[in-house]
Design an enzyme around this catalytic site. Structure first.
Site, PDB file in Angstrom:
ATOM      1  N   LYS A  19     137.540  57.146 -38.386  1.00 46.97           N
ATOM      2  CA  LYS A  19     138.996  56.190 -38.294  1.00 46.97           C
ATOM      3  C   LYS A  19     138.565  54.924 -38.999  1.00 46.97           C
ATOM      4  CE  LYS A  19     140.568  53.505 -34.575  1.00 46.97           C
ATOM      5  NZ  LYS A  19     139.270  51.961 -34.984  1.00 46.97           N
TER       6      LYS A  19
ATOM      7  N   HIS B  90     143.196  54.803 -30.678  1.00 47.67           N
ATOM      8  CA  HIS B  90     142.871  55.290 -29.195  1.00 47.67           C
ATOM      9  C   HIS B  90     144.412  55.250 -28.057  1.00 47.67           C
ATOM     10  CE1 HIS B  90     139.238  54.934 -31.201  1.00 47.67           C
ATOM     11  NE2 HIS B  90     139.014  53.407 -30.895  1.00 47.67           N
TER      12      HIS B  90
HETATM   13  C1  BG6 Z   1     137.128  50.782 -32.231  1.00 43.82           C
HETATM   14  C2  BG6 Z   1     137.813  49.625 -32.773  1.00 43.82           C
HETATM   15  O1  BG6 Z   1     137.539  52.249 -32.893  1.00 43.82           O
HETATM   16  O2  BG6 Z   1     137.510  50.681 -30.900  1.00 43.82           O
HETATM   17  C3  BG6 Z   1     136.874  48.210 -32.521  1.00 43.82           C
HETATM   18  O3  BG6 Z   1     137.639  49.892 -34.550  1.00 43.82           O
HETATM   19  C4  BG6 Z   1     136.781  48.689 -30.852  1.00 43.82           C
HETATM   20  O4  BG6 Z   1     137.229  47.280 -32.241  1.00 43.82           O
HETATM   21  C5  BG6 Z   1     136.077  50.085 -30.360  1.00 43.82           C
HETATM   22  O5  BG6 Z   1     135.996  47.659 -30.305  1.00 43.82           O
HETATM   23  C6  BG6 Z   1     136.372  49.972 -28.659  1.00 43.82           C
HETATM   24  O6  BG6 Z   1     135.661  51.353 -28.340  1.00 43.82           O
HETATM   25  P1  BG6 Z   1     134.421  51.435 -26.976  1.00 43.82           P
HETATM   26  O7  BG6 Z   1     134.435  52.437 -27.033  1.00 43.82           O
HETATM   27  O8  BG6 Z   1     133.349  50.787 -27.154  1.00 43.82           O
HETATM   28  O9  BG6 Z   1     136.352  50.755 -25.775  1.00 43.82           O
END
Ligand code: BG6
Length: 486
Positions: free
Chosen positions: A145, A237
């Site tokens: 993404k 997400h």
């Molecule tokens: C990513 C985003 O998809 O997910 C980021 O682009 C974010 O901005 C990250 O920090 C968070 O992922 P995780 O696994 O650290 O919660």
């Protein structure tokens, strides 16, 4: 542990942040676990003119940093043997020829092209692969993404990639689906009978999904400022987590059975359009404050952020799912950067007892709650009322907890480890199908359009807080509170 088929994994964006922080350490772990055949190859591909030695030195430094004490020089040697580098500029024909030469004679291997690049390079890279006959039937393409910045641009990317690879060869990553607790949520829902009768309107009062980060925009301000929290986190997400909570049980574990059910949820989301957006969606942007006890600058002072930027670093939403199971049950979603702590959780609050014969705590603390925590720890907790020891019948909330690290005493896979092995095995279950992605954009676009139309500027919140006060009012108006505010 099942041995993976011999593969050639090409990482476009091979010197980038994701490759260094996540993808290469993930492959290192798979080598450690003995899952990778000696003949398999991992090829970093990027624009820099690097020798193999230069690249190996960069990857080693990164693995040492990210694996800490778990870095083992002996395993590294085995990993390094499988690793190489090739220079690729998506506009330079000879570079693709160089890659094709590297893969020559290895046609029978599984081939995975992981595109961890800007999305405007997805189509040119796929075109280059096709021209050099690398897009064969045993190849896969993995798209990281963001897949476009709205429904139209995402459709265009999908169209072009889809003209070269079949849908069964396209792996659209949402790394939240690879997280261990998300897998456990599926196990909890579809491996037990206990929750199913309760998993519906009439039983569930409301659901909260929080993905809070304590970090700011770090070194990605340029990307982030064009993207904002709605597109960076909610479109993918948070909506995917919502789908896993709200979907009907699929008939089989077949990838399409699962994805069909998720799609139905996305299509059942009540559209948020026009003025309704102002009432049900909160945008925020952090101002100077503190993180982990140290002062930090506000978003507008971050390097590479325009001083008048109106990009949101926080979003809270009230979402409704128009289905027999969920009609009338609000889902509150929130995500933001520079919040008080890193915490991702799903909280399902159940309805109160119809009549109580005992003295109970106040309502906010009396209700049964199922908390599925994804970060920082992975655990599932069910809050029930129990009798306080001593005389009388006074009830008190207590937790029934499942702590994964304590229970299984084994390291759980990082999301990218699981997803990369699924790519190599060809299992699409945890990847987004084209129609899912389209449905998600279709729901998201009008929110952004309404913000623009009504010139809805983000509300500021102090770095280190839980976001703008409006996010508390959003849920408070319905008589509920975020779990951290109880
Ligand atoms: C990513 C985003 O998809 O997910 C980021 O682009 C974010 O901005 C990250 O920090 C968070 O992922 P995780 O696994 O650290 O919660």
């Amino acid at each position: 542990m099942q041995l993976l088929p011999t593969f050639d994994l090409v990482l476009f964006g091979g010197t980038g942040d994701l490759a260094m922080r996540k993808l290469l350490p993930a492959m290192y772990w798979r080598v450690t676990c003995g899952q990778v055949t000696p003949e398999s190859r991992i090829i970093g591909a990027a624009r820099g003119e690097l020798t193999r030695e230069d690249y190996l030195a960069q990857v080693r430094a990164s693995c040492e940093t990210h694996l800490g004490e778990e870095f083992d020089p002996k395993v590294w040697d085995g990993f390094a043997e499988r690793l190489s580098y090739t220079k690729i500029d998506a506009t330079v024909e000879e570079d693709f020829a160089g890659l094709a030469a590297k893969l020559k004679g290895r046609e029978d291997n599984v081939r995975a092209f992981f595109l961890s690049t800007a999305p405007d390079l997805f189509a040119p890279i796929c075109d280059g692969l096709a021209r050099h006959k690398l897009a064969t039937s045993n190849s896969r393409v993995v798209l990281e993404k963001p897949l476009g910045h709205d429904r139209a641009s995402s459709a265009e990317i999908n169209e072009r990639v889809g003209s070269i690879f079949e849908e069964r060869q396209i792996f659209r990553i949402d790394h939240y689906l690879g997280k261990e607790t998300v897998q456990n949520l599926l196990a909890l829902r579809f491996g037990n009978t206990l929750f199913e009768p309760l998993w519906r309107r009439g039983r569930v009062q409301h659901v909260q999904i929080t993905v809070a980060e304590d970090l700011g925009v770090e070194r990605r301000a340029d990307f982030y400022d064009r993207t904002g929290a709605l597109r960076d986190m909610v479109q993918n997400h948070l909506l995917q987590l919502l789908c896993i909570i709200a979907m009907e049980p699929p008939a089989t574990s077949d990838p399409d059975a699962m994805r069909d059910e998720k799609l139905k949820v996305l299509r059942a989301l009540r559209p948020l359009v026009g003025r309704d957006v102002l009432a049900k969606a909160v945008r925020g942007q952090y101002k100077a404050g503190a993180a982990k006890g140290l002062p930090v600058v506000g978003y507008l002072q971050e390097k590479d952020v325009p001083p008048d930027s109106a990009t949101e670093t926080f979003v809270a939403l009230k979402v409704e799912v128009n289905s027999w199971r969920w009609a009338g049950v609000p889902f509150y979603l929130r995500t933001g950067k520079r919040l008080q702590e890193r915490q991702s959780e799903i909280v399902m609050t159940f309805e109160d007892v119809p009549h109580s014969i005992y003295e109970r705590p106040d309502e906010a603390h009396a209700l049964n709650r199922l908390v599925i925590q994804l970060q920082p720890e992975e655990n599932i907790t069910l809050t029930v009322l129990a009798k306080s020891p001593g005389e009388g019948m006074r009830l008190k909330p207590v937790n029934l907890s499942l702590d994964f690290s304590q229970t299984f005493k084994t390291r759980s896979l990082d999301a990218y480890e699981r997803l990369l092995t699924d790519v190599i095995k060809g299992n699409l279950t945890l990847f987004m199908r084209r129609d899912e992605l389209d449905a998600a954009w279709q729901w998201i676009d009008p929110i952004r359009e309404a913000w623009q139309q009504y010139d809805e500027r983000p509300k500021s919140y102090t770095a280190g807080s839980w976001g703008p006060a409006a996010a508390s009012s959003l849920i408070g108006r319905d008589g509920f509170a975020w779990r951290n505010e109880l």
